[in-house]
Each structure stands twice: as C-alpha cells, then as structure tokens.
Motif scaffolding. Structure first.
Motif, PDB file in Angstrom:
ATOM      1  N   UNK A  84      15.061 -75.988 -15.500  1.00 39.25           N
ATOM      2  CA  UNK A  84      14.442 -74.749 -15.227  1.00 39.25           C
ATOM      3  C   UNK A  84      15.263 -73.598 -15.399  1.00 39.25           C
ATOM      4  N   UNK A  85      16.503 -73.701 -15.751  1.00 37.88           N
ATOM      5  CA  UNK A  85      17.466 -72.436 -15.704  1.00 37.88           C
ATOM      6  C   UNK A  85      18.352 -72.910 -17.095  1.00 37.88           C
ATOM      7  N   UNK A  86      19.089 -72.063 -17.675  1.00 37.34           N
ATOM      8  CA  UNK A  86      19.667 -72.125 -18.848  1.00 37.34           C
ATOM      9  C   UNK A  86      21.287 -72.653 -18.567  1.00 37.34           C
ATOM     10  N   UNK A  87      21.246 -73.742 -17.972  1.00 38.07           N
ATOM     11  CA  UNK A  87      22.610 -74.377 -17.714  1.00 38.07           C
ATOM     12  C   UNK A  87      23.249 -75.027 -18.723  1.00 38.07           C
ATOM     13  N   UNK A  88      24.503 -75.331 -18.696  1.00 36.43           N
ATOM     14  CA  UNK A  88      25.187 -76.202 -19.741  1.00 36.43           C
ATOM     15  C   UNK A  88      25.054 -77.596 -19.790  1.00 36.43           C
ATOM     16  N   UNK A  89      24.376 -78.107 -20.849  1.00 37.43           N
ATOM     17  CA  UNK A  89      23.980 -79.707 -20.832  1.00 37.43           C
ATOM     18  C   UNK A  89      24.823 -80.207 -21.703  1.00 37.43           C
ATOM     19  N   UNK A  90      25.982 -81.309 -21.146  1.00 36.73           N
ATOM     20  CA  UNK A  90      26.675 -82.009 -22.056  1.00 36.73           C
ATOM     21  C   UNK A  90      25.804 -83.230 -22.647  1.00 36.73           C
ATOM     22  N   UNK A  91      26.568 -84.294 -22.974  1.00 35.99           N
ATOM     23  CA  UNK A  91      25.752 -85.674 -23.913  1.00 35.99           C
ATOM     24  C   UNK A  91      25.101 -86.527 -22.675  1.00 35.99           C
ATOM     25  N   UNK A  92      25.729 -86.568 -21.265  1.00 44.78           N
ATOM     26  CA  UNK A  92      25.163 -87.391 -20.375  1.00 44.78           C
ATOM     27  C   UNK A  92      24.761 -86.494 -19.180  1.00 44.78           C
ATOM     28  N   UNK A  93      23.480 -86.758 -18.801  1.00 47.64           N
ATOM     29  CA  UNK A  93      23.199 -86.135 -17.376  1.00 47.64           C
ATOM     30  C   UNK A  93      23.176 -87.211 -16.470  1.00 47.64           C
ATOM     31  N   UNK A 101      31.536 -75.377 -13.086  1.00 46.96           N
ATOM     32  CA  UNK A 101      30.473 -75.522 -11.937  1.00 46.96           C
ATOM     33  C   UNK A 101      29.467 -74.300 -12.390  1.00 46.96           C
ATOM     34  N   UNK A 102      28.371 -74.532 -12.311  1.00 40.54           N
ATOM     35  CA  UNK A 102      27.329 -73.403 -12.606  1.00 40.54           C
ATOM     36  C   UNK A 102      26.311 -73.252 -11.515  1.00 40.54           C
ATOM     37  N   UNK A 103      26.263 -71.871 -11.023  1.00 30.53           N
ATOM     38  CA  UNK A 103      25.539 -71.659  -9.915  1.00 30.53           C
ATOM     39  C   UNK A 103      24.294 -70.844 -10.049  1.00 30.53           C
ATOM     40  N   UNK A 104      23.109 -71.307  -9.530  1.00 36.34           N
ATOM     41  CA  UNK A 104      21.850 -70.848  -9.860  1.00 36.34           C
ATOM     42  C   UNK A 104      21.443 -70.143  -8.639  1.00 36.34           C
ATOM     43  N   UNK A 105      21.559 -68.953  -8.321  1.00 38.47           N
ATOM     44  CA  UNK A 105      21.202 -68.307  -6.908  1.00 38.47           C
ATOM     45  C   UNK A 105      19.768 -68.337  -6.763  1.00 38.47           C
ATOM     46  N   UNK A 106      19.365 -68.974  -5.585  1.00 45.31           N
ATOM     47  CA  UNK A 106      17.877 -68.808  -5.025  1.00 45.31           C
ATOM     48  C   UNK A 106      17.869 -68.030  -3.801  1.00 45.31           C
ATOM     49  N   UNK A 107      16.361 -67.715  -3.384  1.00 47.18           N
ATOM     50  CA  UNK A 107      16.032 -66.849  -2.282  1.00 47.18           C
ATOM     51  C   UNK A 107      14.876 -67.592  -1.822  1.00 47.18           C
ATOM     52  N   UNK A 108      14.403 -67.127  -0.541  1.00 50.78           N
ATOM     53  CA  UNK A 108      13.404 -67.556   0.302  1.00 50.78           C
ATOM     54  C   UNK A 108      12.104 -66.805  -0.091  1.00 50.78           C
ATOM     55  N   UNK A 152      15.868 -67.128 -14.354  1.00 43.99           N
ATOM     56  CA  UNK A 152      17.082 -67.409 -13.506  1.00 43.99           C
ATOM     57  C   UNK A 152      18.354 -67.160 -14.146  1.00 43.99           C
ATOM     58  N   UNK A 153      19.336 -66.608 -13.012  1.00 46.81           N
ATOM     59  CA  UNK A 153      20.633 -66.447 -13.640  1.00 46.81           C
ATOM     60  C   UNK A 153      21.449 -67.569 -13.432  1.00 46.81           C
ATOM     61  N   UNK A 154      22.583 -67.843 -14.277  1.00 47.58           N
ATOM     62  CA  UNK A 154      23.498 -68.953 -14.092  1.00 47.58           C
ATOM     63  C   UNK A 154      24.761 -68.311 -14.081  1.00 47.58           C
ATOM     64  N   UNK A 155      25.505 -68.337 -12.946  1.00 48.01           N
ATOM     65  CA  UNK A 155      26.786 -67.835 -12.688  1.00 48.01           C
ATOM     66  C   UNK A 155      27.856 -69.175 -13.044  1.00 48.01           C
ATOM     67  N   UNK A 156      28.708 -68.909 -14.013  1.00 50.28           N
ATOM     68  CA  UNK A 156      29.690 -70.107 -14.349  1.00 50.28           C
ATOM     69  C   UNK A 156      30.961 -69.801 -13.895  1.00 50.28           C
ATOM     70  N   UNK A 157      31.520 -70.945 -13.551  1.00 52.87           N
ATOM     71  CA  UNK A 157      33.013 -71.037 -13.028  1.00 52.87           C
ATOM     72  C   UNK A 157      33.650 -72.180 -13.725  1.00 52.87           C
ATOM     73  N   UNK A 158      34.845 -72.120 -14.027  1.00 58.91           N
ATOM     74  CA  UNK A 158      35.730 -73.004 -14.626  1.00 58.91           C
ATOM     75  C   UNK A 158      36.859 -73.410 -13.600  1.00 58.91           C
ATOM     76  N   UNK A 159      37.291 -74.567 -13.508  1.00 60.16           N
ATOM     77  CA  UNK A 159      38.111 -75.048 -12.527  1.00 60.16           C
ATOM     78  C   UNK A 159      38.899 -76.072 -13.093  1.00 60.16           C
ATOM     79  N   UNK A 160      40.071 -76.623 -12.271  1.00 61.64           N
ATOM     80  CA  UNK A 160      40.831 -77.679 -12.789  1.00 61.64           C
ATOM     81  C   UNK A 160      41.458 -78.139 -11.397  1.00 61.64           C
ATOM     82  N   UNK A 161      41.874 -79.622 -11.506  1.00 65.46           N
ATOM     83  CA  UNK A 161      42.272 -80.206 -10.492  1.00 65.46           C
ATOM     84  C   UNK A 161      43.796 -81.117 -10.970  1.00 65.46           C
TER      85      UNK A 161
END
Length: 207
Positions: A64-73, A144-151, A172-181
C-alpha cells in the motif's frame, strides 16, 4: 493474580521465543504474563489492525506504500538457541545472498537514526541469520522503512475506538534508514535473551 495451570505453563515453555515476547516482557511483565502464559488476548487496536493490513499487502506483492521489496517477503527465521528456539519473520529478505534484511514500520511515533540503530528486533534478526546462515552481521546490509500514519476520527463503533489509522500523507511517504550491527552487539543481545528468559521463569514461579 491468576496462577497458570500446568498445561498453560507447559505450553509457554514449549513456545518459540520471539521479539514480541521479549519486548513485551521488558515493557510490562504483567501484560506479558497475561498474554503469553495465560493466553489472554486484548482487543486489537486500530494501530495493530492497520499494521497487519499493510503487512498483508506487502506479503502478496501489492504494498500500500512504495517500500523496497526484496526476493523474499516474511522470511521465516527459526533457529535453536540455548535450550529453546528463536523465531522471527523479516519483512523482506534477499534469500539469494542471505545478506540483505529489510524491515517496515507503520506508526505515528517518528523513527530516527538513533532509534533504528538501537532497535533490538533488527539485532535479533542478525542473530538468527548468523545461526541459520552463518552470515556475520558486518556482512549484512540492513534497512528500515517507516511509513508515517495518522488518526482519522470517526464515530465510536462496536470496537470501542473512535478513530482509524490512515497514512499521514497522500500518497504515502516512505522514510528510509540504513543501519548496521556488529558481532559484539549481536552476542550481547544473545546474552540479553538468555537473561530475559530466566527472568520470565522467575516471574512465573513467583506468581
């Protein structure tokens, strides 16, 4: 407080250890006990219902929003750990290399880089990927991609809620963050899991 029956206790001890269990216990041990040991489910909130609706749309390949989709969900991770199993489902995953993990979050509370970098669920995915696929966290790309919501307010209905969740923007807006461990972070989290599992046992014994 209601004590668990032997059957309830046995069922919980056989249950796989998930991020939701882990975070629930740290947030509110009593609520964790009622849900995961006694099996008392609270009514689903509009936030949970919206999150599930969004997750379902991604799983069938029509997000329902333009998120990044890889081979497996909804990549299934289930691995032995100590004397129990860890379980989790990465929202999206590259199963060709086992080296890219993606997570989606809907919600009103803003995600920022610090929150993403400290998010234990991602660390747990890296731990399970290490055990299952022998991939070090330093070799893993994570986003991690955050899709902001509202009431959206409405008349109260049979659910008892007077609002429903919608995307905060249209489209819908998608806010993307890259991270590492790091390996040390993942090992430390593994130790935290073992301590938390013991704390759960102690909590139940002291009811």
């Amino acid at each position: 407080m209601i004590r668990p029956t032997p059957a309830q206790l046995s069922l919980w001890r056989k249950r796989d250890y998930s991020w939701s269990q882990h975070s629930s216990f740290h947030y509110n041990p009593l609520k964790w006990y009622e849900r995961y040991v006694l099996g008392i489910e609270e009514p689903a909130t509009p936030e949970l219902l919206f999150g599930k609706k969004f997750a379902d749309s991604c799983e069938i390949g029509k997000p329902l929003a333009p998120v990044t989709m890889l081979a497996r969900m909804e990549q299934d991770f289930k691995v032995p750990f100590s004397d129990f199993f860890l379980i989790g489902y990465a929202d999206t995953f590259c199963d060709k290399t086992n080296r890219i993990i993606g997570e989606y979050k809907t919600g009103m509370k803003a995600w920022d880089q610090k929150r993403v970098d400290q998010h234990g669920q991602i660390t747990m995915y890296c731990l399970m990927n290490l055990v299952k696929n022998d991939i070090k966290p330093e070799e893993t790309k994570i986003f991690l991609e955050w899709i902001p919501t509202a009431r959206k307010w409405k008349e109260k209905d049979e659910t008892g809620f007077d609002y429903e969740m919608v995307f905060a923007t249209d489209p819908a807006e998608v806010v993307r963050f890259e991270t590492s461990r790091t390996m040390s972070e993942v090992m430390a989290f593994g130790g935290e899991i073992i301590k938390t599992r013991k704390a759960m046992e102690d909590y139940v014994k002291n009811i």
